[in-house]
Design an enzyme around this catalytic site. Structure first.
Site, PDB file in Angstrom:
ATOM      1  N   SER A   4      99.498  -1.675  54.456  1.00 47.52           N
ATOM      2  CA  SER A   4      99.318  -2.154  55.826  1.00 47.52           C
ATOM      3  C   SER A   4     100.615  -2.783  56.306  1.00 47.52           C
ATOM      4  O   SER A   4     101.423  -3.276  55.500  1.00 47.52           O
ATOM      5  CB  SER A   4      98.195  -3.190  55.882  1.00 47.52           C
ATOM      6  N   TYR A  59      93.405 -10.759  53.070  1.00 45.83           N
ATOM      7  CA  TYR A  59      93.708  -9.354  53.297  1.00 45.83           C
ATOM      8  C   TYR A  59      95.199  -9.084  53.179  1.00 45.83           C
ATOM      9  O   TYR A  59      95.639  -8.153  52.494  1.00 45.83           O
ATOM     10  CB  TYR A  59      93.202  -8.948  54.686  1.00 45.83           C
TER      11      TYR A  59
END
Length: 678
Positions: free
Chosen positions: A555, A568
């Protein structure tokens, strides 16, 4: 509009082809003769409709038929230059076509056109080939069928064989068909129903004779230590051996594999005659064109250690390649096609089963089905006589036939990921589904691994079913389930080339609201899950010795410090560094490891639909339905990132064009300056 003659032919073909006891996949051909009005002259013209080259009877449609003017086709007898030049007649068929001609005429067209019967079937039934390959097949044919079926000595398929069968039919008006030595059967009838009935009568009569008169132990006595292992043991052993065997079978060019532990295979390998019969190879041309002249047979008992089995397989493979080269050298002439590769297409492992190989899954599976046919043929021939396939020189003449080479040359160019086997985690939806879809479109075989088995199997079905994709359940936090998913990939397609660590989830909370459970869940799924998947995959990739790719869907958050996202983003940073660590460690094995850093992919995302989208929208103060547009507006390109954009990056990174790139992170974020790599 389809006329009744053609409709009856297609229906008959489909019925015959649906039962593999009658003929194998893409094997055999059928035909019908009839009259149709010529649209140019308005006069009736006699036509021949015959299954075209490369078609399959079980799935035949009208477009798979070649359509020829019968008068012109039969007139070729007058210009036939003799058996030494009979291959020239295939090109001559093009001058006999009616209208656009339909499918390309096959080598067997002459058989159908020259035999004086309205309907003709040429099939490769196991029972018929058993008689055709028996040492005393001619005498057996007379004993079994009387004068109703006539023996035709072996002749390579072609114009002369058509003439031979036509002469047999004319000289034996009582006959309904023939046994073609070393090859199969041909039957005929005045109607479609009569031809089909005669075909089935020949097949069933041969089956009954073998059953009622054959030895009970056609493969000899049981061989101690070579019997089937218990199912769980043989499947585990197959999974352990498959990567090594696939690597060996791919020495000349990459292959896709298929595994079967069919009882007939295990029975064959468990008895004393299997080494002798295996060495004799297959006989029917359709068989050995797909299985090669003989299989590689492991000559160790079922309980031999994995290490000993692998060592011996390597030795036998080297010997097989040398033997195949010698076979080619014995028979090749100055105008023979170049050797196509010396690796085996069939590998037999006692107590475990059969591994078969081809350019794609269907080809690999069909090769295994053909060798299973060959085992059934050997059983029948040995039961009533002894198995005596056609001569090696004749096998070479067919395997390295100029017409076969021309057929191979007409095949379409392979797609970018042909022969590659991919496993994608979290592939039942969102980014994972898009990646799996793109890889399948590029020719890869794909394993859809997901927590939701039903959805994974549904996606696999959408992509084309078991010859293209399978769905498996995999909780990536469980080492046992990860190993089972990798094993499923190996047993389904022969090995593994490409793994995409995509499974993930996210919980958007600020630091003080992030619980230990939140932290552990996200790290278990993404950091630990990626580690477990990469570890299990690396074992296979190293054993195969074919290189490979591991891709991490990380990401932009792995390098960008956004708000309310501690768990996350931290686990994505963990994944990002795994890319670098594994690239450094696995490079010596030819395994590339790369990562992709998307920005928020809202549309079609399971993560965003599961609540993450609402939470991120709240953080940024926008309506959830506007989140994708919001993300787009903060990028340099002002474009929303879609699952397909990530899939495109995976396809490029794992293509041959990026063969020298490893340890790279590719941003797929439409340009987020704060996430630029440093």
């Amino acid at each position: 509009m389809t006329n009744k003659t053609v409709a009856d032919l297609i229906a008959r073909s489909n019925r015959l082809g649906a039962d593999k006891r009658n003929t194998n996949f893409a094997g055999g051909n059928t035909s019908a003769k009839g009259t149709q009005t010529d649209p140019v002259t308005g006069e009736d013209v006699d036509l021949l409709w015959v299954k075209g080259s490369g078609g399959d009877l079980g799935t035949l449609t009208e477009s798979g038929l070649a359509v020829l003017r019968l008068d012109r086709m039969r007139a070729l007898v007058q210009s036939y230059p003799g058996v030494d030049r009979e291959d020239e007649m295939v090109a001559a068929f093009d001058y006999c076509l009616h209208g656009k001609g339909g499918a390309a005429p096959s080598i067997d067209t002459a058989m159908h056109g020259l035999v004086d019967a309205a309907h003709v079937d040429h099939l490769h039934p196991d029972s018929g080939i058993a008689i055709a390959t028996a040492a005393d097949g001619e005498a057996l044919t007379k004993d079994i069928f009387g004068g109703k079926v006539v023996w035709v000595p072996w002749r390579r398929p072609g114009f002369q064989l058509g003439l031979d069968i036509a002469a047999v039919k004319e000289a034996n008006p009582q006959a309904v068909g023939t046994i073609l030595g070393g090859h199969g059967i041909t039957a005929w009838g005045a109607t479609s129903e009569e031809a089909e009935a005669n075909s089935l009568w020949i097949i069933e009569t041969a089956e009954a004779y073998i059953r009622d008169n054959g030895r009970q132990d056609p493969f000899g006595a049981p061989l101690p230590g070579y019997g089937p292992l218990p199912e769980d043991q043989r499947r585990a052993r197959a999974a352990a051996l498959a990567p090594v065997i696939r690597g060996l079978a791919s020495t000349d060019k990459p292959q896709v594999g298929h595994f079967t532990d069919d009882p007939a295979v295990l029975e064959f390998l468990g008895h004393e005659s299997h080494p002798r019969l295996g060495a004799l190879g297959t006989s029917c041309p359709d068989h050995f064109l797909r299985t090669k002249v003989k299989p590689l047979v492991l000559d160790l008992p079922a309980d031999a250690s994995i290490g000993d089995s692998i060592s011996r397989l390597r030795e036998l493979h080297a010997q097989y390649r040398a033997d195949y080269q010698a076979y080619y050298d014995r028979h090749a002439t100055h105008d023979s096609p170049a050797i196509r590769g010396a690796d085996p297409a069939i590998v037999l492992v006692p107590g475990v089963g059969m591994f078969s190989y081809g350019a794609n899954k269907q080809t690999a599976r069909v090769a295994g089905e053909f060798y299973l046919n060959a085992i059934n043929v050997m059983r029948g021939a040995e039961a009533v006589s002894s198995y005596a396939p056609i001569e090696e020189s004749e096998k070479f003449r067919i395997e390295y036939w100029a017409l076969e080479e021309a057929k191979l040359a007409r095949m379409p160019k392979p797609k970018s990921h042909a022969t590659r086997i991919a496993l994608v985690t979290g592939a039942a939806s969102g980014i994972g589904k898009a990646i799996a879809t793109r890889l399948a479109a590029e020719g890869a075989c794909v394993v859809i691994a997901d927590l939701d088995l039903d959805s994974a199997q549904a996606v696999a079905g959408e992509l084309g079913g078991p010859d293209v994709a399978i769905g498996v359940r995999a909780d990536v936090t469980s080492e046992d389930q990860v190993r089972a998913a990798i094993d499923a990939a190996v047993l389904a397609f022969g090995g593994l080339d490409l793994v995409v660590n995509n499974a993930g989830l996210s919980i958007s909370k600020p630091l003080l609201e992030t619980s230990e459970k939140d932290w552990d869940l996200q790290h278990n799924v993404m950091a630990k899950g990626s580690f477990l998947v990469s570890k299990a995959a690396a074992r296979v990739l190293i054993d195969q010795e074919m290189g490979g790719d591991i891709i991490y869907i990380s990401s932009k958050n792995s390098v960008f410090a956004g708000p309310n996202n501690i768990a996350y983003s931290a686990t994505k940073a963990d994944q990002a560094h795994q890319v670098r660590l594994l690239a450094a460690e696995l490079g010596e094995y030819g395994v590339k490891v790369n990562g992709i850093n998307p920005d928020g992919v809202v549309r079609g995302s399971g993560i965003f639909a599961g609540g993450w989208g609402a939470k991120r929208a709240a953080v940024y103060g926008v309506p959830e339905e506007e989140l994708g547009k919001y993300y787009a507006q903060r990028t340099l390109l002002k474009r929303e990132v879609l699952p397909e954009n990530v899939a495109n990056a995976v396809a490029v990174l794992t293509s041959v064009d990026m063969s020298h790139t490893t340890g790279l992170h590719v941003p797929v974020d439409a340009g987020v300056a704060a996430a630029f790599l440093r």
